[in-house]
Design a protein around this motif. Structure first.
Motif, PDB file in Angstrom:
ATOM      1  N   TYR A 103      22.834  19.686 -39.580  1.00 10.72           N
ATOM      2  CA  TYR A 103      22.565  20.561 -40.130  1.00 10.72           C
ATOM      3  C   TYR A 103      24.401  21.439 -39.746  1.00 10.72           C
ATOM      4  CZ  TYR A 103      20.572  24.981 -41.172  1.00 10.72           C
ATOM      5  OH  TYR A 103      20.417  26.219 -42.683  1.00 10.72           O
ATOM      6  N   ARG A 104      24.275  21.665 -38.533  1.00  9.55           N
ATOM      7  CA  ARG A 104      25.748  22.228 -38.227  1.00  9.55           C
ATOM      8  C   ARG A 104      26.584  22.374 -40.129  1.00  9.55           C
ATOM      9  NH1 ARG A 104      24.266  22.527 -33.059  1.00  9.55           N
ATOM     10  NH2 ARG A 104      26.153  21.160 -32.978  1.00  9.55           N
ATOM     11  N   TRP A 105      27.100  20.896 -40.282  1.00  9.53           N
ATOM     12  CA  TRP A 105      28.065  20.204 -40.980  1.00  9.53           C
ATOM     13  C   TRP A 105      27.652  20.571 -42.105  1.00  9.53           C
ATOM     14  CZ3 TRP A 105      28.328  17.222 -44.512  1.00  9.53           C
ATOM     15  CH2 TRP A 105      29.528  17.045 -44.903  1.00  9.53           C
ATOM     16  N   ILE A 106      26.324  20.591 -42.487  1.00  6.55           N
ATOM     17  CA  ILE A 106      25.727  20.523 -44.107  1.00  6.55           C
ATOM     18  C   ILE A 106      26.249  21.951 -44.843  1.00  6.55           C
ATOM     19  CG2 ILE A 106      24.347  20.436 -45.349  1.00  6.55           C
ATOM     20  CD1 ILE A 106      22.819  17.796 -43.701  1.00  6.55           C
ATOM     21  N   ALA A 107      25.772  22.809 -43.097  1.00 10.41           N
ATOM     22  CA  ALA A 107      25.892  24.268 -44.329  1.00 10.41           C
ATOM     23  C   ALA A 107      27.155  24.144 -43.844  1.00 10.41           C
ATOM     24  CB  ALA A 107      24.872  24.993 -42.225  1.00 10.41           C
TER      25      ALA A 107
ATOM     26  N   SER B 166      12.496  16.046 -33.757  1.00 12.03           N
ATOM     27  CA  SER B 166      12.088  17.158 -32.479  1.00 12.03           C
ATOM     28  C   SER B 166      12.425  16.950 -30.677  1.00 12.03           C
ATOM     29  CB  SER B 166      10.636  17.515 -32.274  1.00 12.03           C
ATOM     30  OG  SER B 166      10.647  18.515 -33.413  1.00 12.03           O
ATOM     31  N   LEU B 167      12.715  15.071 -30.545  1.00 11.48           N
ATOM     32  CA  LEU B 167      13.277  14.241 -29.983  1.00 11.48           C
ATOM     33  C   LEU B 167      14.567  14.940 -29.129  1.00 11.48           C
ATOM     34  CD1 LEU B 167      11.279  10.793 -30.650  1.00 11.48           C
ATOM     35  CD2 LEU B 167      10.445  12.866 -28.953  1.00 11.48           C
ATOM     36  N   PRO B 168      14.661  14.728 -27.950  1.00 12.65           N
ATOM     37  CA  PRO B 168      15.693  15.335 -27.675  1.00 12.65           C
ATOM     38  C   PRO B 168      17.981  14.847 -27.641  1.00 12.65           C
ATOM     39  CG  PRO B 168      15.060  15.532 -25.358  1.00 12.65           C
ATOM     40  CD  PRO B 168      14.235  14.755 -26.524  1.00 12.65           C
ATOM     41  N   VAL B 169      17.371  13.617 -27.865  1.00 13.97           N
ATOM     42  CA  VAL B 169      18.568  13.103 -28.492  1.00 13.97           C
ATOM     43  C   VAL B 169      18.864  13.166 -30.335  1.00 13.97           C
ATOM     44  CG1 VAL B 169      20.203  10.604 -28.990  1.00 13.97           C
ATOM     45  CG2 VAL B 169      18.866  11.307 -26.895  1.00 13.97           C
ATOM     46  N   LEU B 170      17.444  12.897 -30.453  1.00 12.10           N
ATOM     47  CA  LEU B 170      18.282  13.204 -31.928  1.00 12.10           C
ATOM     48  C   LEU B 170      17.792  14.910 -32.717  1.00 12.10           C
ATOM     49  CD1 LEU B 170      15.478  10.610 -33.536  1.00 12.10           C
ATOM     50  CD2 LEU B 170      17.686  10.185 -33.480  1.00 12.10           C
ATOM     51  N   ARG B 171      17.411  15.380 -31.530  1.00 12.67           N
ATOM     52  CA  ARG B 171      17.532  17.371 -31.830  1.00 12.67           C
ATOM     53  C   ARG B 171      18.829  17.239 -31.729  1.00 12.67           C
ATOM     54  NH1 ARG B 171      14.028  21.470 -28.729  1.00 12.67           N
ATOM     55  NH2 ARG B 171      14.714  23.350 -29.852  1.00 12.67           N
ATOM     56  N   SER B 172      19.537  17.049 -31.125  1.00  8.83           N
ATOM     57  CA  SER B 172      21.434  17.323 -30.874  1.00  8.83           C
ATOM     58  C   SER B 172      21.967  16.541 -31.985  1.00  8.83           C
ATOM     59  CB  SER B 172      21.342  16.472 -29.533  1.00  8.83           C
ATOM     60  OG  SER B 172      21.188  17.498 -28.572  1.00  8.83           O
ATOM     61  N   LEU B 173      21.292  15.719 -32.602  1.00  8.52           N
ATOM     62  CA  LEU B 173      22.380  14.620 -33.833  1.00  8.52           C
ATOM     63  C   LEU B 173      21.457  15.898 -34.576  1.00  8.52           C
ATOM     64  CD1 LEU B 173      21.611  11.312 -33.110  1.00  8.52           C
ATOM     65  CD2 LEU B 173      24.099  12.623 -32.958  1.00  8.52           C
ATOM     66  N   ALA B 174      20.104  16.075 -35.128  1.00  9.20           N
ATOM     67  CA  ALA B 174      20.122  17.083 -36.213  1.00  9.20           C
ATOM     68  C   ALA B 174      21.054  18.091 -36.202  1.00  9.20           C
ATOM     69  CB  ALA B 174      18.746  16.961 -36.114  1.00  9.20           C
TER      70      ALA B 174
END
Length: 127
Positions: A100-104, A88-96
């Motif tokens: 997620y979009r890549w996996i989807a 949920s932290l800003p930088v990791l949120r963007s990476l997550a």
């Protein structure tokens, strides 16, 4: 809403397999395929449920994608809440969100997928 709800794509083998892993966590939530859910009562739409996994929290807030995964992990308590908080932290949120979009987009290539995973959302069983 007293109990959170995790909404997933029940026609996707990868999604179903991922949910089976989530069921092994100390998760106090209802898990339902969007095809079997009363989406309007849960505050969301079929269009959104076809697009991403959803977490409907106790107060009715709907989170999707990587934010839904982070909320699910936070809801599980320690030690699972730690990675949920980190996601949920800003930088990791963007990476997550990117992951997620890549996996989807590539779920049909991943272990546990079925041929239905490769179909466009409007052509999958139950569409």
């Amino acid at each position: 809403m007293a109990t959170p709800v995790l909404i997933y794509d029940g026609d996707c083998g990868f999604c179903t397999r991922s949910v089976r892993l989530a069921e092994k966590l100390p998760l106090r939530a209802r898990i339902v395929a969007w095809q079997e859910a009363d989406l309007a009562a849960l505050g969301t739409t079929e269009q959104r449920a076809r697009h991403e996994v959803l977490w409907v929290g106790e107060r009715g807030r709907v989170r999707g994608g990587a934010d839904a995964v982070a909320a699910l992990l936070r809801h599980c308590g320690l030690p699972w809440s730690v990675p949920g908080t980190l996601l949920s932290l800003p930088v990791l949120r963007s990476l997550a969100a990117f992951a997620y979009r890549w996996i989807a987009a590539n779920r049909y290539r991943l272990p546990g997928s079925t041929p239905a995973c490769a179909l466009p959302a409007d052509q999958r069983p139950g569409a």
